[in-house]
Write a protein that holds these residues in place. Structure first.
Motif, PDB file in Angstrom:
ATOM      1  N   ALA A   1       3.083   0.154  -3.411  1.00 26.97           N
ATOM      2  CA  ALA A   1       4.140   1.192  -3.617  1.00 26.97           C
ATOM      3  C   ALA A   1       4.194   2.605  -2.882  1.00 26.97           C
ATOM      4  N   SER A   2       5.211   3.058  -2.585  1.00 23.67           N
ATOM      5  CA  SER A   2       5.500   4.383  -1.959  1.00 23.67           C
ATOM      6  C   SER A   2       5.994   5.309  -2.564  1.00 23.67           C
ATOM      7  N   TYR A   3       5.381   6.535  -2.788  1.00 24.41           N
ATOM      8  CA  TYR A   3       5.902   7.572  -3.494  1.00 24.41           C
ATOM      9  C   TYR A   3       5.981   8.948  -2.681  1.00 24.41           C
TER      10      TYR A   3
ATOM     11  N   ALA B   1      -1.827   5.255  -6.629  1.00 20.72           N
ATOM     12  CA  ALA B   1      -0.462   5.056  -6.402  1.00 20.72           C
ATOM     13  C   ALA B   1      -0.206   3.857  -7.126  1.00 20.72           C
ATOM     14  N   ASP B   2      -1.047   2.585  -6.782  1.00 20.66           N
ATOM     15  CA  ASP B   2      -0.817   1.394  -7.574  1.00 20.66           C
ATOM     16  C   ASP B   2      -0.801   1.276  -9.015  1.00 20.66           C
TER      17      ASP B   2
ATOM     18  N   ARG C   1      -6.152  11.018  -0.646  1.00 21.81           N
ATOM     19  CA  ARG C   1      -6.678   9.575  -0.995  1.00 21.81           C
ATOM     20  C   ARG C   1      -6.544   9.213  -2.252  1.00 21.81           C
ATOM     21  N   GLN C   2      -7.177  10.291  -3.160  1.00 20.09           N
ATOM     22  CA  GLN C   2      -7.136   9.967  -4.433  1.00 20.09           C
ATOM     23  C   GLN C   2      -5.850   9.591  -4.852  1.00 20.09           C
TER      24      GLN C   2
ATOM     25  N   ILE D   1       3.210   9.605  -0.268  1.00 22.25           N
ATOM     26  CA  ILE D   1       1.982   8.936  -0.756  1.00 22.25           C
ATOM     27  C   ILE D   1       2.279   7.423  -0.550  1.00 22.25           C
ATOM     28  N   THR D   2       1.343   6.615   0.122  1.00 17.58           N
ATOM     29  CA  THR D   2       1.725   5.406   0.421  1.00 17.58           C
ATOM     30  C   THR D   2       0.423   4.620  -0.218  1.00 17.58           C
TER      31      THR D   2
END
Length: 580
Positions: free
Chosen positions: A140-142, A59-60, A53-54, A135-136
Protein backbone atom coordinates in the motif's frame (compact mmCIF):
# COMPACT_ATOMS: atom_id res chain seq x y z
CA UNK A 1 1.47 73.84 8.24
CA UNK A 2 2.33 77.51 8.31
CA UNK A 3 4.86 77.56 11.13
CA UNK A 4 8.28 75.94 11.35
CA UNK A 5 7.30 74.33 14.66
CA UNK A 6 4.34 72.52 13.07
CA UNK A 7 6.43 71.43 10.10
CA UNK A 8 9.26 70.21 12.31
CA UNK A 9 6.90 68.28 14.64
CA UNK A 10 5.11 66.67 11.71
CA UNK A 11 8.39 65.74 10.02
CA UNK A 12 9.76 64.19 13.20
CA UNK A 13 6.54 62.25 13.87
CA UNK A 14 6.37 61.04 10.27
CA UNK A 15 10.00 59.98 10.57
CA UNK A 16 9.30 57.97 13.74
CA UNK A 17 6.15 56.52 12.16
CA UNK A 18 8.02 55.49 9.03
CA UNK A 19 10.89 54.08 11.08
CA UNK A 20 8.61 52.05 13.34
CA UNK A 21 6.66 50.83 10.32
CA UNK A 22 9.79 49.60 8.60
CA UNK A 23 11.17 48.07 11.79
CA UNK A 24 7.81 46.45 12.58
CA UNK A 25 7.51 45.04 9.07
CA UNK A 26 11.00 43.55 9.22
CA UNK A 27 10.36 42.23 12.74
CA UNK A 28 7.03 40.61 11.88
CA UNK A 29 8.43 39.13 8.69
CA UNK A 30 11.46 37.95 10.63
CA UNK A 31 9.27 36.22 13.25
CA UNK A 32 7.13 34.57 10.56
CA UNK A 33 10.12 33.39 8.56
CA UNK A 34 11.81 32.17 11.73
CA UNK A 35 8.86 29.97 12.63
CA UNK A 36 8.53 28.67 9.07
CA UNK A 37 12.19 27.81 8.95
CA UNK A 38 11.96 26.26 12.43
CA UNK A 39 8.92 24.15 11.36
CA UNK A 40 10.65 22.71 8.32
CA UNK A 41 13.87 22.18 10.26
CA UNK A 42 11.92 20.16 12.84
CA UNK A 43 10.11 18.24 10.12
CA UNK A 44 13.38 17.55 8.36
CA UNK A 45 14.94 16.15 11.53
CA UNK A 46 11.81 14.16 12.39
CA UNK A 47 11.32 12.52 9.02
CA UNK A 48 14.73 11.09 8.89
CA UNK A 49 15.56 8.03 6.80
CA UNK A 50 15.12 5.78 9.82
CA UNK A 51 11.69 7.22 10.66
CA UNK A 52 10.57 6.97 7.07
CA UNK A 53 11.68 3.26 6.96
CA UNK A 54 9.70 2.67 10.16
CA UNK A 55 6.67 4.22 8.52
CA UNK A 56 7.24 2.11 5.42
CA UNK A 57 7.53 -1.04 7.55
CA UNK A 58 4.25 -0.28 9.26
CA UNK A 59 2.51 0.72 6.07
CA UNK A 60 1.40 -2.84 5.38
CA UNK A 61 -0.06 -3.03 8.91
CA UNK A 62 -2.55 -0.28 8.07
CA UNK A 63 -3.20 3.37 8.68
CA UNK A 64 -3.98 2.88 12.35
CA UNK A 65 -0.56 1.56 13.07
CA UNK A 66 0.98 4.45 11.13
CA UNK A 67 -1.16 6.90 13.12
CA UNK A 68 -0.01 5.36 16.38
CA UNK A 69 3.62 5.62 15.30
CA UNK A 70 3.20 9.23 14.22
CA UNK A 71 1.35 10.25 17.39
CA UNK A 72 4.02 8.66 19.53
CA UNK A 73 6.75 10.82 17.92
CA UNK A 74 7.06 13.89 20.15
CA UNK A 75 9.20 15.73 17.63
CA UNK A 76 6.18 16.31 15.45
CA UNK A 77 4.79 18.68 18.08
CA UNK A 78 1.25 17.51 17.58
CA UNK A 79 -1.22 19.92 19.13
CA UNK A 80 -4.71 19.41 17.81
CA UNK A 81 -5.46 23.12 18.35
CA UNK A 82 -2.67 24.21 16.06
CA UNK A 83 -0.76 21.30 14.49
CA UNK A 84 -2.19 17.97 13.28
CA UNK A 85 -0.95 14.94 11.44
CA UNK A 86 -2.95 12.90 8.94
CA UNK A 87 -2.54 9.67 7.05
CA UNK A 88 -3.91 10.04 3.55
CA UNK A 89 -4.44 7.55 0.83
CA UNK A 90 -2.94 7.91 -2.61
CA UNK A 91 -5.83 10.15 -3.65
CA UNK A 92 -5.49 12.56 -0.74
CA UNK A 93 -8.45 11.32 1.32
CA UNK A 94 -7.99 11.18 5.10
CA UNK A 95 -7.67 7.65 6.45
CA UNK A 96 -6.61 8.60 9.99
CA UNK A 97 -5.67 11.79 11.81
CA UNK A 98 -4.99 13.50 15.10
CA UNK A 99 -8.36 15.27 14.99
CA UNK A 100 -11.78 14.63 13.49
CA UNK A 101 -11.16 16.60 10.30
CA UNK A 102 -12.87 14.83 7.43
CA UNK A 103 -10.81 16.30 4.61
CA UNK A 104 -7.88 18.57 3.94
CA UNK A 105 -7.34 21.11 1.19
CA UNK A 106 -5.19 20.17 -1.72
CA UNK A 107 -2.11 22.32 -1.25
CA UNK A 108 1.00 22.60 -3.35
CA UNK A 109 2.93 20.38 -0.95
CA UNK A 110 0.13 17.79 -1.05
CA UNK A 111 0.21 17.80 -4.83
CA UNK A 112 3.95 17.25 -4.70
CA UNK A 113 3.38 14.20 -2.43
CA UNK A 114 0.67 12.84 -4.74
CA UNK A 115 3.29 13.01 -7.47
CA UNK A 116 5.70 11.00 -5.38
CA UNK A 117 7.85 13.86 -4.07
CA UNK A 118 8.17 15.34 -0.59
CA UNK A 119 6.23 18.64 -0.40
CA UNK A 120 7.94 21.03 2.00
CA UNK A 121 7.53 24.59 0.73
CA UNK A 122 5.64 27.48 2.32
CA UNK A 123 5.67 31.34 2.37
CA UNK A 124 5.17 34.06 4.91
CA UNK A 125 1.91 35.03 3.25
CA UNK A 126 0.35 31.57 3.56
CA UNK A 127 -2.07 31.10 6.48
CA UNK A 128 -0.61 27.66 7.23
CA UNK A 129 2.54 25.51 7.23
CA UNK A 130 2.37 21.95 5.90
CA UNK A 131 4.52 18.97 5.03
CA UNK A 132 3.51 16.03 2.78
CA UNK A 133 5.70 12.91 2.75
CA UNK A 134 4.81 9.97 0.47
CA UNK A 135 5.17 6.54 2.22
CA UNK A 136 5.22 3.44 0.07
CA UNK A 137 4.90 -0.04 1.57
CA UNK A 138 4.98 -3.43 -0.04
CA UNK A 139 1.26 -3.58 -0.53
CA UNK A 140 0.00 0.00 0.00
CA UNK A 141 0.95 3.65 -0.48
CA UNK A 142 0.12 6.45 1.91
CA UNK A 143 0.87 10.13 2.42
CA UNK A 144 1.84 11.47 5.81
CA UNK A 145 0.51 15.03 5.95
CA UNK A 146 1.45 17.48 8.76
CA UNK A 147 -0.64 20.69 8.85
CA UNK A 148 0.10 23.67 11.13
CA UNK A 149 -2.40 26.58 11.09
CA UNK A 150 0.29 29.07 12.32
CA UNK A 151 -1.72 29.93 15.42
CA UNK A 152 1.50 30.18 17.44
CA UNK A 153 3.04 32.42 14.80
CA UNK A 154 -0.10 34.54 14.63
CA UNK A 155 -0.26 34.91 18.41
CA UNK A 156 3.39 35.89 18.56
CA UNK A 157 2.96 38.27 15.61
CA UNK A 158 -0.04 39.85 17.35
CA UNK A 159 2.03 40.30 20.52
CA UNK A 160 4.88 41.77 18.50
CA UNK A 161 2.41 44.10 16.79
CA UNK A 162 1.08 45.22 20.17
CA UNK A 163 4.63 45.89 21.31
CA UNK A 164 5.35 47.81 18.09
CA UNK A 165 2.16 49.91 18.45
CA UNK A 166 2.92 50.64 22.08
CA UNK A 167 6.49 51.56 21.16
CA UNK A 168 5.19 53.68 18.33
CA UNK A 169 2.82 55.56 20.59
CA UNK A 170 5.51 56.07 23.19
CA UNK A 171 8.03 57.04 20.51
CA UNK A 172 5.58 59.53 18.98
CA UNK A 173 4.97 61.05 22.38
CA UNK A 174 8.69 61.37 23.09
CA UNK A 175 9.26 62.66 19.55
CA UNK A 176 6.48 65.21 19.99
CA UNK A 177 8.04 66.57 23.17
CA UNK A 178 11.58 66.56 21.80
CA UNK A 179 10.55 68.10 18.46
CA UNK A 180 8.61 70.84 20.25
CA UNK A 181 11.68 71.58 22.38
CA UNK A 182 13.95 71.47 19.32
CA UNK A 183 11.55 73.65 17.39
CA UNK A 184 11.48 76.13 20.25
CA UNK A 185 15.29 76.21 20.32
CA UNK A 186 15.35 76.86 16.58
CA UNK A 187 12.37 79.21 16.41
CA UNK A 188 13.38 81.56 19.23
CA UNK A 189 16.38 83.08 17.37
CA UNK A 190 14.42 82.93 14.10
CA UNK A 191 11.60 84.90 15.70
CA UNK A 192 14.13 87.44 16.90
CA UNK A 193 15.49 87.63 13.35
CA UNK A 194 11.98 88.02 11.95
CA UNK A 195 11.20 90.77 14.46
CA UNK A 196 14.50 92.47 13.66
CA UNK A 197 13.76 92.22 9.93
CA UNK A 198 10.38 93.93 10.36
CA UNK A 199 12.02 96.61 12.50
CA UNK A 200 14.72 97.20 9.89
CA UNK A 201 12.10 97.26 7.13
CA UNK A 202 10.32 99.98 9.11
CA UNK A 203 13.56 101.99 9.22
CA UNK A 204 14.53 101.31 12.86
CA UNK A 205 18.22 100.39 13.09
CA UNK A 206 18.68 101.21 16.79
CA UNK A 207 18.56 97.68 18.25
CA UNK A 208 21.21 95.02 17.66
CA UNK A 209 20.22 91.36 17.85
CA UNK A 210 21.90 89.21 20.52
CA UNK A 211 24.00 86.31 19.23
CA UNK A 212 23.11 83.35 21.52
CA UNK A 213 24.87 80.49 19.72
CA UNK A 214 27.82 79.66 17.53
CA UNK A 215 25.93 77.53 15.03
CA UNK A 216 24.52 78.52 11.64
CA UNK A 217 21.70 80.53 13.26
CA UNK A 218 24.26 82.45 15.30
CA UNK A 219 26.24 83.12 12.12
CA UNK A 220 23.01 84.23 10.44
CA UNK A 221 22.31 86.58 13.36
CA UNK A 222 25.79 88.10 13.11
CA UNK A 223 25.37 88.50 9.36
CA UNK A 224 22.00 90.15 9.95
CA UNK A 225 23.54 92.64 12.39
CA UNK A 226 26.28 93.41 9.86
CA UNK A 227 23.69 93.79 7.09
CA UNK A 228 21.59 96.08 9.30
CA UNK A 229 24.62 98.26 10.02
CA UNK A 230 25.63 98.46 6.36
CA UNK A 231 22.04 99.15 5.33
CA UNK A 232 21.76 101.87 7.97
CA UNK A 233 24.95 103.52 6.75
CA UNK A 234 23.87 103.17 3.12
CA UNK A 235 20.44 104.65 3.78
CA UNK A 236 21.98 107.46 5.82
CA UNK A 237 24.35 108.23 2.96
CA UNK A 238 21.51 108.02 0.44
CA UNK A 239 19.33 110.28 2.60
CA UNK A 240 22.20 112.72 2.96
CA UNK A 241 22.68 112.79 -0.80
CA UNK A 242 18.94 113.11 -1.32
CA UNK A 243 18.81 116.05 1.07
CA UNK A 244 21.74 117.64 -0.71
CA UNK A 245 20.08 117.20 -4.08
CA UNK A 246 16.73 118.38 -2.72
CA UNK A 247 18.35 121.49 -1.25
CA UNK A 248 20.30 122.03 -4.47
CA UNK A 249 17.20 121.69 -6.64
CA UNK A 250 15.18 123.85 -4.27
CA UNK A 251 17.60 126.76 -4.16
CA UNK A 252 19.46 126.59 -7.45
CA UNK A 253 18.78 129.48 -9.79
CA UNK A 254 18.57 127.23 -12.84
CA UNK A 255 15.31 125.43 -13.50
CA UNK A 256 15.26 121.63 -13.53
CA UNK A 257 12.39 119.51 -14.85
CA UNK A 258 12.55 115.70 -14.96
CA UNK A 259 10.29 113.58 -17.18
CA UNK A 260 9.75 109.83 -17.35
CA UNK A 261 9.98 107.87 -20.59
CA UNK A 262 6.32 108.66 -21.36
CA UNK A 263 6.88 112.40 -20.95
CA UNK A 264 5.13 112.76 -17.59
CA UNK A 265 6.63 115.27 -15.15
CA UNK A 266 8.24 113.55 -12.14
CA UNK A 267 10.09 116.53 -10.66
CA UNK A 268 10.28 120.31 -11.06
CA UNK A 269 12.07 122.80 -8.81
CA UNK A 270 10.72 126.28 -7.90
CA UNK A 271 13.08 128.00 -10.35
CA UNK A 272 11.53 126.02 -13.23
CA UNK A 273 8.02 126.98 -12.08
CA UNK A 274 9.02 130.65 -12.01
CA UNK A 275 10.78 130.57 -15.39
CA UNK A 276 8.05 128.67 -17.22
CA UNK A 277 5.28 130.71 -15.62
CA UNK A 278 3.33 127.56 -14.73
CA UNK A 279 3.58 124.43 -12.60
CA UNK A 280 5.04 121.71 -14.85
CA UNK A 281 3.47 119.01 -12.66
CA UNK A 282 0.01 120.31 -13.62
CA UNK A 283 0.80 120.56 -17.32
CA UNK A 284 0.35 118.05 -20.11
CA UNK A 285 3.95 116.86 -19.82
CA UNK A 286 6.91 117.16 -22.18
CA UNK A 287 4.93 117.79 -25.37
CA UNK A 288 3.03 120.72 -23.88
CA UNK A 289 6.10 122.30 -22.28
CA UNK A 290 8.82 121.70 -24.88
CA UNK A 291 7.09 119.99 -27.81
CA UNK A 292 7.66 122.97 -30.08
CA UNK A 293 11.39 123.02 -29.35
CA UNK A 294 12.21 119.30 -29.71
CA UNK A 295 10.68 115.82 -29.63
CA UNK A 296 10.87 113.45 -26.65
CA UNK A 297 11.90 110.31 -28.68
CA UNK A 298 14.75 112.33 -30.19
CA UNK A 299 16.13 113.16 -26.74
CA UNK A 300 15.60 109.59 -25.42
CA UNK A 301 17.61 108.21 -28.35
CA UNK A 302 20.71 110.24 -27.44
CA UNK A 303 23.83 108.52 -26.10
CA UNK A 304 25.87 109.97 -23.23
CA UNK A 305 27.37 112.60 -23.25
CA UNK A 306 25.13 113.93 -26.04
CA UNK A 307 22.45 116.49 -25.26
CA UNK A 308 19.97 118.79 -27.01
CA UNK A 309 20.46 122.56 -26.73
CA UNK A 310 17.64 124.86 -27.75
CA UNK A 311 15.87 128.06 -26.70
CA UNK A 312 12.35 128.93 -25.65
CA UNK A 313 10.60 132.26 -25.15
CA UNK A 314 8.05 132.56 -22.34
CA UNK A 315 6.49 136.01 -22.22
CA UNK A 316 9.39 138.46 -22.05
CA UNK A 317 11.79 135.76 -20.81
CA UNK A 318 14.46 134.16 -22.96
CA UNK A 319 15.16 130.61 -21.78
CA UNK A 320 18.05 128.39 -22.80
CA UNK A 321 17.26 124.65 -22.60
CA UNK A 322 19.66 121.72 -22.18
CA UNK A 323 18.06 118.27 -22.38
CA UNK A 324 19.66 114.86 -21.88
CA UNK A 325 18.31 111.36 -21.18
CA UNK A 326 18.94 109.36 -18.02
CA UNK A 327 18.91 105.57 -17.86
CA UNK A 328 17.90 102.81 -15.46
CA UNK A 329 19.57 99.40 -15.85
CA UNK A 330 20.85 100.42 -19.26
CA UNK A 331 17.51 101.45 -20.79
CA UNK A 332 16.19 105.04 -21.19
CA UNK A 333 14.15 105.98 -18.12
CA UNK A 334 13.40 109.62 -18.85
CA UNK A 335 14.72 113.07 -19.69
CA UNK A 336 16.12 115.88 -17.55
CA UNK A 337 15.74 119.44 -18.81
CA UNK A 338 17.93 122.19 -17.34
CA UNK A 339 16.64 125.73 -17.90
CA UNK A 340 18.81 128.85 -17.88
CA UNK A 341 17.16 132.24 -17.78
CA UNK A 342 19.27 134.23 -20.24
CA UNK A 343 16.93 137.22 -20.39
CA UNK A 344 19.36 139.56 -18.67
CA UNK A 345 22.24 138.12 -20.66
CA UNK A 346 20.41 138.79 -23.90
CA UNK A 347 19.53 142.28 -22.71
CA UNK A 348 23.14 142.86 -21.67
CA UNK A 349 24.36 141.66 -25.05
CA UNK A 350 21.87 143.94 -26.78
CA UNK A 351 22.83 146.83 -24.51
CA UNK A 352 26.50 146.17 -25.17
CA UNK A 353 25.93 146.14 -28.90
CA UNK A 354 23.92 149.33 -28.67
CA UNK A 355 26.55 150.86 -26.41
CA UNK A 356 29.35 150.06 -28.84
CA UNK A 357 27.27 151.40 -31.70
CA UNK A 358 26.42 154.57 -29.75
CA UNK A 359 30.02 155.18 -28.69
CA UNK A 360 31.16 154.62 -32.24
CA UNK A 361 28.51 156.99 -33.50
CA UNK A 362 29.16 159.64 -30.88
CA UNK A 363 32.89 159.61 -31.51
CA UNK A 364 32.61 159.34 -35.28
CA UNK A 365 30.78 162.64 -35.63
CA UNK A 366 33.36 164.84 -33.85
CA UNK A 367 36.21 162.83 -35.40
CA UNK A 368 34.72 163.36 -38.83
CA UNK A 369 34.39 167.09 -38.16
CA UNK A 370 37.94 167.35 -36.82
CA UNK A 371 39.28 165.42 -39.82
CA UNK A 372 37.28 167.45 -42.31
CA UNK A 373 38.32 170.84 -40.93
CA UNK A 374 41.94 169.71 -40.47
CA UNK A 375 42.10 168.39 -44.05
CA UNK A 376 40.58 171.61 -45.33
CA UNK A 377 43.18 173.65 -43.50
CA UNK A 378 45.95 171.33 -44.70
CA UNK A 379 44.79 171.52 -48.30
CA UNK A 380 44.48 175.32 -48.20
CA UNK A 381 47.92 175.72 -46.72
CA UNK A 382 48.33 179.39 -45.79
CA UNK A 383 45.66 180.63 -48.24
CA UNK A 384 42.80 180.61 -45.67
CA UNK A 385 41.78 184.00 -44.30
CA UNK A 386 42.75 184.41 -40.65
CA UNK A 387 39.08 184.71 -39.59
CA UNK A 388 38.11 181.46 -41.35
CA UNK A 389 41.22 179.70 -40.06
CA UNK A 390 40.34 180.80 -36.53
CA UNK A 391 36.80 179.55 -37.03
CA UNK A 392 38.06 176.13 -38.19
CA UNK A 393 40.39 175.88 -35.21
CA UNK A 394 37.53 176.73 -32.89
CA UNK A 395 35.40 173.92 -34.36
CA UNK A 396 38.31 171.47 -33.99
CA UNK A 397 38.81 172.50 -30.36
CA UNK A 398 35.07 172.23 -29.58
CA UNK A 399 34.86 168.75 -31.14
CA UNK A 400 37.98 167.67 -29.24
CA UNK A 401 36.39 168.95 -26.01
CA UNK A 402 33.23 167.05 -26.84
CA UNK A 403 35.20 163.81 -27.32
CA UNK A 404 37.02 164.51 -24.07
CA UNK A 405 33.70 164.86 -22.23
CA UNK A 406 32.42 161.61 -23.74
CA UNK A 407 35.56 159.75 -22.70
CA UNK A 408 35.46 161.27 -19.21
CA UNK A 409 31.80 160.32 -18.80
CA UNK A 410 32.53 156.80 -20.00
CA UNK A 411 35.40 156.49 -17.54
CA UNK A 412 33.11 157.70 -14.76
CA UNK A 413 30.47 155.08 -15.63
CA UNK A 414 33.17 152.43 -15.89
CA UNK A 415 34.34 153.24 -12.39
CA UNK A 416 30.78 152.94 -11.13
CA UNK A 417 30.35 149.59 -12.92
CA UNK A 418 33.50 148.12 -11.38
CA UNK A 419 33.01 149.73 -7.96
CA UNK A 420 36.18 151.83 -8.23
CA UNK A 421 34.58 155.27 -7.97
CA UNK A 422 35.96 156.97 -4.89
CA UNK A 423 33.55 159.05 -2.85
CA UNK A 424 34.55 161.79 -0.41
CA UNK A 425 31.79 161.21 2.11
CA UNK A 426 31.14 163.98 4.60
CA UNK A 427 28.26 165.74 6.30
CA UNK A 428 27.18 168.82 4.43
CA UNK A 429 24.32 171.27 4.07
CA UNK A 430 21.92 170.13 1.36
CA UNK A 431 20.39 173.62 1.22
CA UNK A 432 23.84 175.18 0.74
CA UNK A 433 24.64 172.73 -2.09
CA UNK A 434 21.37 173.63 -3.87
CA UNK A 435 22.08 177.38 -3.56
CA UNK A 436 25.60 176.86 -4.97
CA UNK A 437 24.07 175.04 -7.92
CA UNK A 438 21.60 177.89 -8.47
CA UNK A 439 24.42 180.43 -8.51
CA UNK A 440 26.46 178.26 -10.93
CA UNK A 441 23.68 178.06 -13.53
CA UNK A 442 22.25 181.54 -13.02
CA UNK A 443 24.33 183.04 -15.82
CA UNK A 444 23.36 180.32 -18.29
CA UNK A 445 19.68 180.76 -17.39
CA UNK A 446 19.87 184.55 -17.95
CA UNK A 447 21.56 184.00 -21.33
CA UNK A 448 18.44 182.08 -22.40
CA UNK A 449 16.07 184.59 -20.86
CA UNK A 450 14.79 182.10 -18.28
CA UNK A 451 13.39 183.02 -14.90
CA UNK A 452 15.14 180.93 -12.23
CA UNK A 453 13.47 180.81 -8.80
CA UNK A 454 14.81 179.06 -5.69
CA UNK A 455 12.56 178.00 -2.78
CA UNK A 456 14.48 176.26 0.02
CA UNK A 457 13.31 176.04 3.68
CA UNK A 458 15.74 177.30 6.31
CA UNK A 459 15.54 174.11 8.42
CA UNK A 460 16.38 171.68 5.59
CA UNK A 461 18.33 168.73 7.15
CA UNK A 462 21.91 167.99 6.23
CA UNK A 463 22.97 164.87 4.30
CA UNK A 464 25.96 162.51 4.31
CA UNK A 465 27.66 162.11 0.96
CA UNK A 466 30.04 163.44 -1.65
CA UNK A 467 29.02 167.09 -2.02
CA UNK A 468 30.72 167.51 -5.40
CA UNK A 469 28.95 164.46 -6.84
CA UNK A 470 25.55 165.56 -5.52
CA UNK A 471 26.06 169.00 -6.97
CA UNK A 472 27.10 167.34 -10.26
CA UNK A 473 23.72 165.58 -10.32
CA UNK A 474 21.78 168.79 -9.61
CA UNK A 475 23.76 170.80 -12.17
CA UNK A 476 23.08 168.13 -14.79
CA UNK A 477 19.34 168.22 -14.07
CA UNK A 478 19.13 172.06 -14.05
CA UNK A 479 21.29 172.28 -17.19
CA UNK A 480 18.91 169.92 -19.00
CA UNK A 481 15.99 172.11 -17.90
CA UNK A 482 17.74 175.19 -19.31
CA UNK A 483 18.62 173.41 -22.59
CA UNK A 484 15.19 171.93 -23.30
CA UNK A 485 13.10 174.94 -22.26
CA UNK A 486 12.49 177.52 -24.98
CA UNK A 487 14.05 180.96 -24.29
CA UNK A 488 12.08 183.02 -21.83
CA UNK A 489 10.88 180.02 -19.87
CA UNK A 490 10.44 179.45 -16.14
CA UNK A 491 12.61 177.14 -14.04
CA UNK A 492 11.95 176.44 -10.36
CA UNK A 493 14.43 174.91 -7.94
CA UNK A 494 12.59 173.55 -4.86
CA UNK A 495 13.60 171.52 -1.77
CA UNK A 496 11.89 169.94 1.23
CA UNK A 497 11.64 167.03 3.69
CA UNK A 498 9.55 163.84 3.43
CA UNK A 499 9.90 161.62 6.49
CA UNK A 500 13.54 160.54 6.71
CA UNK A 501 14.32 161.82 3.21
CA UNK A 502 15.22 165.21 1.80
CA UNK A 503 14.30 166.08 -1.77
CA UNK A 504 15.11 168.61 -4.42
CA UNK A 505 12.90 169.30 -7.45
CA UNK A 506 13.71 171.02 -10.72
CA UNK A 507 10.53 172.07 -12.51
CA UNK A 508 10.34 173.71 -15.93
CA UNK A 509 7.72 174.62 -18.53
CA UNK A 510 9.81 173.40 -21.44
CA UNK A 511 9.12 171.06 -24.31
CA UNK A 512 8.51 168.03 -22.05
CA UNK A 513 9.24 164.37 -22.77
CA UNK A 514 6.98 161.93 -24.66
CA UNK A 515 5.57 159.23 -22.41
CA UNK A 516 7.12 156.43 -24.47
CA UNK A 517 10.61 157.82 -23.83
CA UNK A 518 10.34 158.13 -20.04
CA UNK A 519 11.35 154.50 -19.21
CA UNK A 520 14.57 154.81 -21.28
CA UNK A 521 15.85 158.16 -20.09
CA UNK A 522 18.53 156.62 -17.88
CA UNK A 523 19.94 154.38 -20.62
CA UNK A 524 23.41 155.33 -21.77
CA UNK A 525 23.50 157.52 -24.89
CA UNK A 526 19.71 157.64 -25.05
CA UNK A 527 18.36 160.99 -26.23
CA UNK A 528 14.81 162.14 -26.81
CA UNK A 529 15.82 164.79 -29.35
CA UNK A 530 19.12 163.57 -30.76
CA UNK A 531 19.75 166.50 -33.10
CA UNK A 532 19.17 169.15 -30.44
CA UNK A 533 21.24 167.19 -27.91
CA UNK A 534 24.25 167.15 -30.19
CA UNK A 535 23.83 170.82 -30.99
CA UNK A 536 23.87 171.58 -27.28
CA UNK A 537 27.00 169.48 -26.76
CA UNK A 538 25.34 166.73 -24.70
CA UNK A 539 26.83 163.25 -24.53
CA UNK A 540 23.69 161.33 -23.59
CA UNK A 541 25.38 160.02 -20.44
CA UNK A 542 24.43 162.68 -17.90
CA UNK A 543 21.30 161.03 -16.50
CA UNK A 544 23.02 157.62 -16.41
CA UNK A 545 25.84 159.14 -14.34
CA UNK A 546 23.33 160.96 -12.12
CA UNK A 547 21.42 157.72 -11.49
CA UNK A 548 24.66 155.86 -10.55
CA UNK A 549 25.76 158.66 -8.18
CA UNK A 550 22.40 158.65 -6.38
CA UNK A 551 22.41 154.85 -6.17
CA UNK A 552 25.81 155.05 -4.42
CA UNK A 553 24.20 157.48 -1.95
CA UNK A 554 21.11 155.25 -1.49
CA UNK A 555 19.06 157.95 -3.16
CA UNK A 556 16.75 158.07 -6.17
CA UNK A 557 15.93 160.23 -9.16
CA UNK A 558 12.45 160.38 -10.66
CA UNK A 559 11.17 162.21 -13.75
CA UNK A 560 7.58 163.31 -14.38
CA UNK A 561 6.79 164.98 -17.66
CA UNK A 562 3.92 166.00 -19.91
CA UNK A 563 4.91 166.42 -23.51
CA UNK A 564 4.68 170.08 -24.55
CA UNK A 565 3.98 171.35 -21.03
CA UNK A 566 7.10 170.75 -18.98
CA UNK A 567 9.13 168.37 -16.83
CA UNK A 568 9.70 167.83 -13.11
CA UNK A 569 12.80 165.99 -11.91
CA UNK A 570 12.88 164.87 -8.24
CA UNK A 571 16.08 163.89 -6.44
CA UNK A 572 15.76 162.20 -2.99
CA UNK A 573 18.48 161.43 -0.45
CA UNK A 574 18.49 160.02 3.08
CA UNK A 575 18.68 162.81 5.69
CA UNK A 576 21.63 162.74 8.09
CA UNK A 577 21.03 161.86 11.73
CA UNK A 578 20.57 164.98 13.93
CA UNK A 579 23.74 165.93 15.74
CA UNK A 580 23.72 165.70 19.54
Amino acid sequence: MGSIRTKLVLIMMLLILALMTVVGSFLINGVGNFYIDQFYDEMGRTFSQDFIRQLQDTADEGEKEMQRLLMSNADLGIDITGRNVYVLDSSGAILAGSDQTAAVSTTNNLLEALNGRVGQNSSITSPYMDLAVPITGDNASYIVYVLDNKSTVNDLTANVMDIIVQSLIMGLGICLVLSVLLAQILITPLRALSKGTRRVAAGDFSEKLEVTSRDEIGALTRDFNDMSRVLRDTLAAAENERNKLSTLFLHMTDGVVAFDAQGRVIHANPAAVQMLGCDPAKSGGFDELFGQETQLPLVLALESPEFVETEKTVGDRSLELFMAPFTTEGSPAGVIAVIHDVTEQRKSEQTRREFVANVSHELRTPLTNVKSYAETMADAGGDLPPELQQQFLGVIINEADRMTRIVQDLLTLSKFDYGKMEMNISRFSFAGAIRDVAEAVAMDARNHGHTLTVDIPDDLPEVNGDRDRIQQVLINVVSNAIKYTPDGGRIELLAGVSGELVWAKVRDNGIGIPEKDLPRLFERFYRVDKARSRESGGTGLGLSIASEILRQHKGEIHIDSVYGKGTTVTVTLPAAEPQA
